[in-house]
Every structure is written in C-alpha cells, then in structure tokens.
Design a protein around this motif. Sequence first.
Motif, mmCIF file in Angstrom:
data_model
loop_
_atom_site.group_PDB
_atom_site.id
_atom_site.type_symbol
_atom_site.label_atom_id
_atom_site.label_comp_id
_atom_site.label_asym_id
_atom_site.label_seq_id
_atom_site.Cartn_x
_atom_site.Cartn_y
_atom_site.Cartn_z
ATOM 1 N N LYS A 419 -60.337 9.964 -9.082
ATOM 2 C CA LYS A 419 -61.201 8.724 -8.921
ATOM 3 C C LYS A 419 -60.750 7.494 -8.116
ATOM 4 N N ALA A 420 -60.548 7.838 -6.656
ATOM 5 C CA ALA A 420 -59.898 6.359 -6.303
ATOM 6 C C ALA A 420 -60.926 4.969 -6.322
ATOM 7 N N ASP A 421 -60.142 3.762 -6.886
ATOM 8 C CA ASP A 421 -60.920 2.481 -7.185
ATOM 9 C C ASP A 421 -61.107 2.559 -5.819
ATOM 10 N N ALA A 422 -60.462 2.753 -4.876
ATOM 11 C CA ALA A 422 -61.399 1.995 -3.310
ATOM 12 C C ALA A 422 -60.427 2.759 -2.512
ATOM 13 N N PRO A 423 -61.557 2.886 -0.711
ATOM 14 C CA PRO A 423 -60.935 3.380 -0.274
ATOM 15 C C PRO A 423 -59.772 3.613 0.852
ATOM 16 N N VAL A 424 -58.814 5.024 0.895
ATOM 17 C CA VAL A 424 -57.962 4.654 1.065
ATOM 18 C C VAL A 424 -57.369 5.034 2.210
ATOM 19 N N PRO A 425 -56.026 3.984 2.539
ATOM 20 C CA PRO A 425 -56.500 4.006 4.368
ATOM 21 C C PRO A 425 -55.489 5.130 4.878
ATOM 22 N N GLU A 426 -55.923 5.032 6.310
ATOM 23 C CA GLU A 426 -56.044 6.504 6.711
ATOM 24 C C GLU A 426 -54.629 7.089 7.236
ATOM 25 N N GLU A 427 -54.420 5.586 6.785
ATOM 26 C CA GLU A 427 -52.189 6.280 7.124
ATOM 27 C C GLU A 427 -51.900 7.087 5.813
ATOM 28 N N ASP A 428 -52.915 7.017 4.965
ATOM 29 C CA ASP A 428 -51.943 7.282 3.324
ATOM 30 C C ASP A 428 -53.144 8.463 2.796
ATOM 31 N N ILE A 429 -53.807 8.714 3.046
ATOM 32 C CA ILE A 429 -55.224 10.208 3.095
ATOM 33 C C ILE A 429 -53.935 11.380 3.101
ATOM 34 N N VAL A 430 -52.883 11.733 4.371
ATOM 35 C CA VAL A 430 -52.672 13.327 3.771
ATOM 36 C C VAL A 430 -51.491 13.334 2.136
ATOM 37 N N GLU A 431 -50.673 11.952 2.446
ATOM 38 C CA GLU A 431 -50.236 11.605 1.219
ATOM 39 C C GLU A 431 -50.658 11.751 -0.302
ATOM 40 N N THR A 432 -51.997 11.369 -0.331
ATOM 41 C CA THR A 432 -52.659 10.814 -1.222
ATOM 42 C C THR A 432 -53.336 12.129 -1.658
ATOM 43 N N LEU A 433 -53.842 13.509 -0.452
ATOM 44 C CA LEU A 433 -54.833 14.475 -1.033
ATOM 45 C C LEU A 433 -53.115 15.420 -1.009
ATOM 46 N N ARG A 434 -51.709 15.457 -0.470
ATOM 47 C CA ARG A 434 -50.978 15.826 -1.287
ATOM 48 C C ARG A 434 -50.151 16.082 -2.904
ATOM 49 N N ALA A 435 -50.675 14.161 -3.141
ATOM 50 C CA ALA A 435 -50.146 14.228 -4.648
ATOM 51 C C ALA A 435 -51.225 14.577 -5.622
ATOM 52 N N ASN A 436 -51.888 14.600 -4.500
ATOM 53 C CA ASN A 436 -53.553 14.947 -5.284
ATOM 54 C C ASN A 436 -53.524 16.611 -5.504
ATOM 55 N N TRP A 437 -52.814 18.175 -4.651
ATOM 56 C CA TRP A 437 -53.344 18.604 -4.704
ATOM 57 C C TRP A 437 -53.733 19.618 -5.373
ATOM 58 N N GLN A 497 -64.686 11.573 -3.753
ATOM 59 C CA GLN A 497 -63.498 10.945 -4.584
ATOM 60 C C GLN A 497 -62.051 11.181 -4.627
ATOM 61 N N ILE A 498 -61.658 11.866 -3.943
ATOM 62 C CA ILE A 498 -59.633 11.055 -4.446
ATOM 63 C C ILE A 498 -59.400 10.249 -3.573
ATOM 64 N N LEU A 499 -60.102 10.535 -2.122
ATOM 65 C CA LEU A 499 -60.024 9.366 -1.238
ATOM 66 C C LEU A 499 -60.571 7.955 -1.606
ATOM 67 N N GLY A 500 -61.914 8.133 -2.163
ATOM 68 C CA GLY A 500 -62.747 6.450 -2.217
ATOM 69 C C GLY A 500 -63.506 5.998 -0.921
ATOM 70 N N LYS A 501 -63.575 7.184 -0.158
ATOM 71 C CA LYS A 501 -65.146 7.168 0.812
ATOM 72 C C LYS A 501 -65.400 9.176 1.223
ATOM 73 N N MET A 502 -66.428 8.871 1.869
ATOM 74 C CA MET A 502 -66.865 10.377 2.155
ATOM 75 C C MET A 502 -66.210 10.549 3.527
ATOM 76 N N VAL A 503 -65.867 11.889 3.585
ATOM 77 C CA VAL A 503 -65.273 12.446 4.844
ATOM 78 C C VAL A 503 -66.175 13.420 5.257
ATOM 79 N N ARG A 504 -65.631 13.560 6.775
ATOM 80 C CA ARG A 504 -65.849 15.296 7.094
ATOM 81 C C ARG A 504 -65.460 15.973 7.361
ATOM 82 N N LEU A 505 -65.209 17.147 6.832
ATOM 83 C CA LEU A 505 -63.997 18.225 6.761
ATOM 84 C C LEU A 505 -63.987 19.368 8.291
#
Length: 563
Positions: A419-437, A497-505
């Motif tokens: 669970k992210a403590d703070a919103p993940v910056p846009e440029e780091d979203i894909v890397e964050t998803l990869r790390a938690n895939w 939860q992973i990115l610390g902010k709600m997103v639209r898929l």
Amino acid sequence: MATQVLYRKWRSQTFEEVIGQEHVTRTLRNAIRDGRIAHAYLFTGPRGTGKTSTARLLAKAVNCLEEDPGDRPDNTCEICQAITEGSLLDLIEIDAASNRGIDEIRDLRDRVHYSPGLARYKVYVIDEVHMLTTEAFNALLKTLEEPPAHVIFVLATTEPHKIPDTVLSRCQRFDFRRIPSHLIVERLAYILEQEERAAEPVALEMIARSSEGCMRDAISLIDQLLSYGGEVITEAQVQAVRGTISGQAIAEIVDYMVARDAGGGLALVNQMANEGIDLRQLALQLVAHLRSVLLVRVGGEGARDILSDLSEQQLAVVQTQADELEAGTVSRAIRAINQASREMRDSPYPQLVLELAWLEVVEPSMGAALAPTGSLSVAAPPPISRAAATERVSVPKTFGREQSPSERREASAGPPLPKADAPVPEEDIVETLRANWTPLLFAAEEKSGASLRGALRTLRNVVAQGDDVYFAFEHEFAKTVVERPANKAFLQEMLGQILGKMVRLHCQVGTQVTGVSEPVHRPAPTPAVPQGPEEQDLSDDPVAEHARENLGAVTSKIGPTGS
C-alpha cells in the motif's frame, strides 16, 4: 455391402425416441397438433444431442399424411418412409461447413420459390449454420424473414453466438442439452438388447460418462466394442478401446492426495503411463472426480441430486474423500489439473506436465516455486550476471524437517499487496506496477480465480497518463475477462492501493497501447555500463536462461520512446 453403423441404424424415428430433450419435442408436437408451424427454427446445443434427428422428425411431422396431427409422424405413410430412406427430394440437407459462400446461398434463394414435388413443405436443414460467411448470411436474411409459404428452414449449430442477431431474431430457438448419463445407459442397454448382445452395467456407465452427454459418441463406441470381440462388453474392454481409467484407479489417486503422499501418486501416474493410458484422459477423469468431491464437500446431501449418475458405492468413496479434504484444496487441485490437461495437448512431455500439476496440488510450496511468474511484456530481459541469476532462481527450502500446515499455506499464498504511502508520480507508475505485478496476480486469483490471473498474464503493454492506466492484452478474451464489472472494479481498487491514488483502467487488444497522446514525462536514458568480468554475456548460460523464462525482467512502454 457395408453394414450400417449403429448410430444411423438407431437414429430417432419418433419424438418419443429423442432422448433427454423433452422440452423441445413436447413444444414441437404441440405446435404441429395446433397448426402453429413456424417458418424458421434454430436448433442449438452440443454435438450428438439430437439436433439433426429432430430436424428430420419435424420434416416428417409437417408432411406426414396421417389425418390426426397428434399422431404425426406415423412412419408408415409414403412421405415418412421416403424421409427415413433419405429419398425425399423435398427435404434438402445442406452442410454449411462446406457450402458457406454467397454463391451457394444465392442458389438456395433461387430454388426456394419452386413448389415441393411430393410433400406439403420443402424443408431446408442447414447444419453448422454458424460457418456461413457474413455475405452468405446477408443473402439468406430476406428469404429467411419472408420465405414462400411452402418452405420451412431449420438451422442447426453448436455455436449460436456466431450467428448474427438479425438471423436469430427471425427463428424460433430451441436449446438442446447434454444428455444425462443414466438416460444414455438406458438407451445403450436397449440397443444392445435389440442387437442380441450384452454389456456389464459398469461398462455402460463408463461409456456414458466418457461420452460427456453425446449420444452419438456413446453409440459409436458401442459399435466399436461389438467389433472388439466377446459376447459381453466388459469394463476392461472399454478401458482398452477408449483409453479411460477405472473409477477405482481415479479414487486411488485422490486417496494419495488425502494422505499427502506425493511419491505414491507419482508412482501410480508413472505406472499408468507405462501401461499406455492416455494421460490427458486421466487428467480429465481426475478433474471430474474432484468435482464430485467438491460438490459433496460444499453441497452435502443436496449434491446427491446433482451426482445422480454415480452409484451408491461411488458416492460412498466420494463422501469419504470429501470429509478428509478442505474445499480450498480440492478447488486448487481442479484448477491445477484442468490447466495441465490443456497444456498437455501441445507439450512434448505430457507426463511431466501432469506430474508438476500433481506436485503443485500435494506439495503447494513446491508448486509455488515451480510456477512461472507473470510479466508485463514479452520483450527479452537484459543480460544479468551469473551471481544475480543464481540468486533470483534459488528456492528457499526447509531442510531436516517437514513443513507444518501453516508453513505450507504461507508458502502457497502469494506475497502481500503493498500500500503506497503517497501518490506515485506519473513517470513511475509503470515501474511501480512492474515491481508489484506478482502480488497483484496472486490477489487477482484469490478474488476471482484462475481466469482473471490468466487474463492478466497475457498483458503485453502498459501506458500511464495522469489518472488513466491503459492495458494492452494479447487476446480479446483476456480483455473481456478484465472488463467484467466486478473484475474491473477490483483491479482499479488494487491499482489505487499500489499507486496511492485512484486510477481509471482502460483495456485494449494488441501488443501496444494505441490512441493515447504522448505523456509529459519521459524516463531518462540509462547510461551504458561497460561489461566487466562479472557482467559477461550470458545469452547461452542455462541458469540465466531459466531466470529469463520463469522470472525474467519485464519491460513496458511509456509514450513513443519506450523504456
């Protein structure tokens, strides 16, 4: 002269002889009795359940010369006998699989206007109608909507979802069901009695179960067994000809599962393989048996109605095993072995596939270690050092003692979803998803089963832009699974939860995300690192190859430059 095969010899000649489809035959008989005959019918359902036979019966009934409509067909008049012999020119049967083009349908459309030669109605039976091309359907549509008064169409198919809605809306639809095993057994016993032959009851039950609700397959197998030899068809003969395994052997394998005896189960599978048993058939029968165990485990006495095809002795064995196995263990076993049955078709080592599935069931920690991980892309991973590869493919083991049940459960469960403590910056979203895939895959399977996890594992590209995340899947079916409302809502919640902010898929099909403008942020280029003695080219190294195949780094794309 060739002998007529049994399934043709014993084709249903009256509506009463159509087995297991009373909901269809009753409606048709009432319609004929009341003179409410439609101009187009659609018969759908699994193969071998009576669609074509019922179409011929309908052709008989609407043209029968018997005065009382309630007694049609009588099978004695000139029309009925001609249809039985296959000589009536007013019954036209068309195989759409080999006559699927627009030219064939145009020819049909021109001929329907000619009056019938002998019967009241010209009946067109178009089998496997879903094979027609789009142009052919369009050519047929007007005639199907308003045919001449002397024409009746009967469309038969195993795949109604492939038929255009415009055609479906112009037909009366009848859905044929798989035939229950006990009805197949009764019909087979009757046929054998008429043929002055016999069979062991357990042999007939095995034939019925192996036919999976298809009467034609069951009768064809009886025909083959009559040629196999002997006055009485035995269980051993069915096993030899069909490649099926006795229910006792299947139950014995599950007994090894109850005892958590991985070695004993592997030995039995190896013995069956040496005896020439079809291992994929073994997997399918094992799944069917485990389904029965699961139904008894969760359904109790109510499951007996569902499992009416099983004898009391078989039910007793299933009940005993259900009392010893947890529902979660059985469901996991069904998923693993069912997946193995699909993989065995294309594998050069089907026995190994089944053995690995067995180990995954009986020893969850071993199965979790052997299972491949998901990836965000199929792109090849960059070279890694031998030391790094060895560290990544190593499997933690407990030496000197057997793992406790709690340790086994922890080993089979996936890593926790962070669970992210703070919103993940846009440029780091894909890397964050990869790390938690990997944790996301396990969470998806726990929520919705193997289907959602399997769909996510076909993901090929990800693009993030603002609060929007775009997934590109390799197959349409994966996109469909992910876009189911419950699955999509769950994934958006997990991504939030992973990115610390709600997103639209958003989901697409393809190897790349398309139709998305360039994101503002682009990753900085990674400086080249000189290749030293510890960072050598390992493209042919077997350890590194194993890491790439099972745990390899994943790549994705952000914007047009990629990363």
